[in-house]
Write an enzyme that holds these catalytic residues in place. Structure first.
Site, short mmCIF file in Angstrom:
data_model
loop_
_atom_site.label_atom_id
_atom_site.label_comp_id
_atom_site.label_asym_id
_atom_site.label_seq_id
_atom_site.Cartn_x
_atom_site.Cartn_y
_atom_site.Cartn_z
N LYS A 57 7.81 41.62 27.01
CA LYS A 57 8.26 40.80 25.90
C LYS A 57 8.97 39.53 26.40
O LYS A 57 9.36 39.44 27.56
CB LYS A 57 9.22 41.60 25.01
CG LYS A 57 8.57 42.83 24.35
CD LYS A 57 7.53 42.42 23.35
CE LYS A 57 7.04 43.54 22.46
NZ LYS A 57 6.44 44.67 23.16
C1 LIG Z 1 3.84 44.76 17.11
C2 LIG Z 1 4.67 45.78 17.81
N1 LIG Z 1 5.34 46.68 17.07
C3 LIG Z 1 6.14 47.60 17.63
C4 LIG Z 1 6.29 47.70 18.99
C5 LIG Z 1 7.13 48.79 19.55
O1 LIG Z 1 8.15 48.41 20.39
P1 LIG Z 1 8.67 49.42 21.52
O2 LIG Z 1 7.63 49.48 22.58
O3 LIG Z 1 9.95 48.81 21.97
O4 LIG Z 1 8.87 50.74 20.86
C6 LIG Z 1 5.63 46.78 19.81
C7 LIG Z 1 5.81 46.82 21.26
O5 LIG Z 1 4.95 46.82 22.07
C8 LIG Z 1 4.78 45.82 19.21
O6 LIG Z 1 4.09 44.94 19.96
#
Ligand SMILES: Cc1ncc(COP(=O)(O)O)c(C=O)c1O
Length: 375
Positions: free
Chosen positions: A187
């Protein structure tokens, strides 16, 4: 083949330096690894950065989305509309609570949900919309909010890929809707794992803090006093320290990623068969997360990706449709044809190496290899 030509160019890489090391060391030396002051400090600063009154940091973006679905009391019998062209967590957050996903097709340019498709997907069972700002590009928030208001639906914004993006002149997070941002190492801002919910509701802020910490209260009654069913979705102060260092340089991160994206767009202009992502306009200012090019219809993507990898250029399919994932097909009976625009896009997109400190020379090499593969 020369050594230079075979050096691997990774898909992503976080920008970490002495500042992260310094702050992490301070946390380690403080002896306070969780529920400490670093998390409070991070929450205050990130809330200010996005223009929201409250922020709650959690163990992941998924955790934040899940808690918002819990607070909305989504459950069996409820339908929730989300984007088919997203990461699975956009749907998992409410499927975990027993609600049924309904996928609204995306706009072919922005790759975000088409508000017309969302409106058409509303039924008497619809309870919520999980709007996604895909690949850092702001979704049509005002139109989606108008639909939510018209039908009495909860609106949750999955901004996990979009910290720093702006919609209609204001940062995502500042628009009144509860938004979730995430900090996985690919990110814009990386803390290893982690996420934050920004909210404009004091009540929701309190609930999020309690739910992430096993349903505890923060009124000092006691560690083993639980007033509601909660989870352990706590973040750590070590991650918060990394986050604080990353926040300090967020403007620079966004600027460098914007520069890298512009360079790719320029290089791709001369390449037949690959299209750059949507450009910003008056209402949408992207925060560059990944760089996803769309190949022309009929091009053999597998062959192109194999050619990139053979030359040491990392690549990935970004992203397969959620409704076509094996567990989604099995559980809900989804099949090809449900969301034609998302499906066509998902078949044709390739992610190119993209990160804050990418070397311009490496970008040239990536596009050269791509052009050769397409030529
Ligand atoms: C669009 C989207 N939603 C939710 C997430 C979930 O985040 P995390 O990996 O921190 O749980 C991500 C992460 O990759 C994402 O790209």
């Amino acid at each position: 083949m020369s050594q230079e030509a075979t050096r691997e160019i990774p898909l992503s890489r976080p920008w970490l330096d002495e500042r992260e090391e310094e702050l992490v060391l301070e946390v380690l030396r403080s002896g306070r690894l969780s529920l400490g002051p670093w998390i409070d400090r991070f929450e205050e600063q990130v809330a200010e950065r996005v223009g929201a009154p409250y922020a709650v940091a959690l163990s992941s973006g998924t955790a934040g989305l899940h808690l918002l679905c819990k607070i909305a009391e989504l459950g069996p019998g409820d339908e929730v509309i989300t984007s088919p062209l997203s990461f699975v967590a956009s749907a998992n957050c409410f499927v975990l609570e027993g609600a049924t996903p309904v996928f609204a097709d995306v706009d072919p340019v922005t790759l975000n949900m088409d508000p017309g498709a969302v409106e058409a997907a509303v039924t008497e069972k619809t309870r919520a919309i999980v709007a996604v700002d895909m690949f850092g590009y702001p979704c049509e928030l005002d139109e989606l909010r108008a639909i939510a208001n018209r039908h009495g639906l909860v609106l949750i914004e999955d901004a996990c890929e979009s910290l720093g993006a702006e919609y209609r002149g204001k940062p995502l997070g500042a628009h009144g809707t509860s938004a979730v941002f995430a900090f996985y190492p690919n990110k814009q801002m990386a803390t290893g794992e982690g996420g934050v919910v920004t909210t404009h509701s004091e009540e929701e802020w309190g609930l999020l803090r309690s739910l992430r910490n096993q349903g505890r209260t923060y009124d000092g009654i006691g560690w083993f006093h639980h007033v509601r069913l909660g989870m352990n979705y706590r973040w750590t102060d070590v991650q918060a320290a990394i986050g604080l260092a990353q926040l300090e340089k967020l403007d620079r991160i966004l600027e460098l990623r914007g520069d890298a994206a512009r360079r790719y767009a320029e290089l791709l202009r001369d390449v037949e068969g690959a299209e750059a992502p949507a450009a910003d306009d008056e209402d949408h200012r992207r925060s560059w997360f990944v760089y996803v090019a769309k190949l022309d219809a009929g091009i053999d993507r597998d062959r192109v990706m194999a050619a990139l990898r053979a030359e040491g250029v990392a690549t990935a399919e970004y992203v397969p449709c959620i409704h076509l994932q094996p567990y989604m097909r099995e559980r809900f009976g989804f099949a090809e044809g449900l969301c034609p625009v998302a499906e066509d896009t998902a078949r044709r997109t390739v992610a190119l190496p993209f990160y804050t400190q990418i070397d311009p020379g490496d970008q040239e090499r990536v596009v050269e290899v791509l052009a050769n593969a397409l030529g």
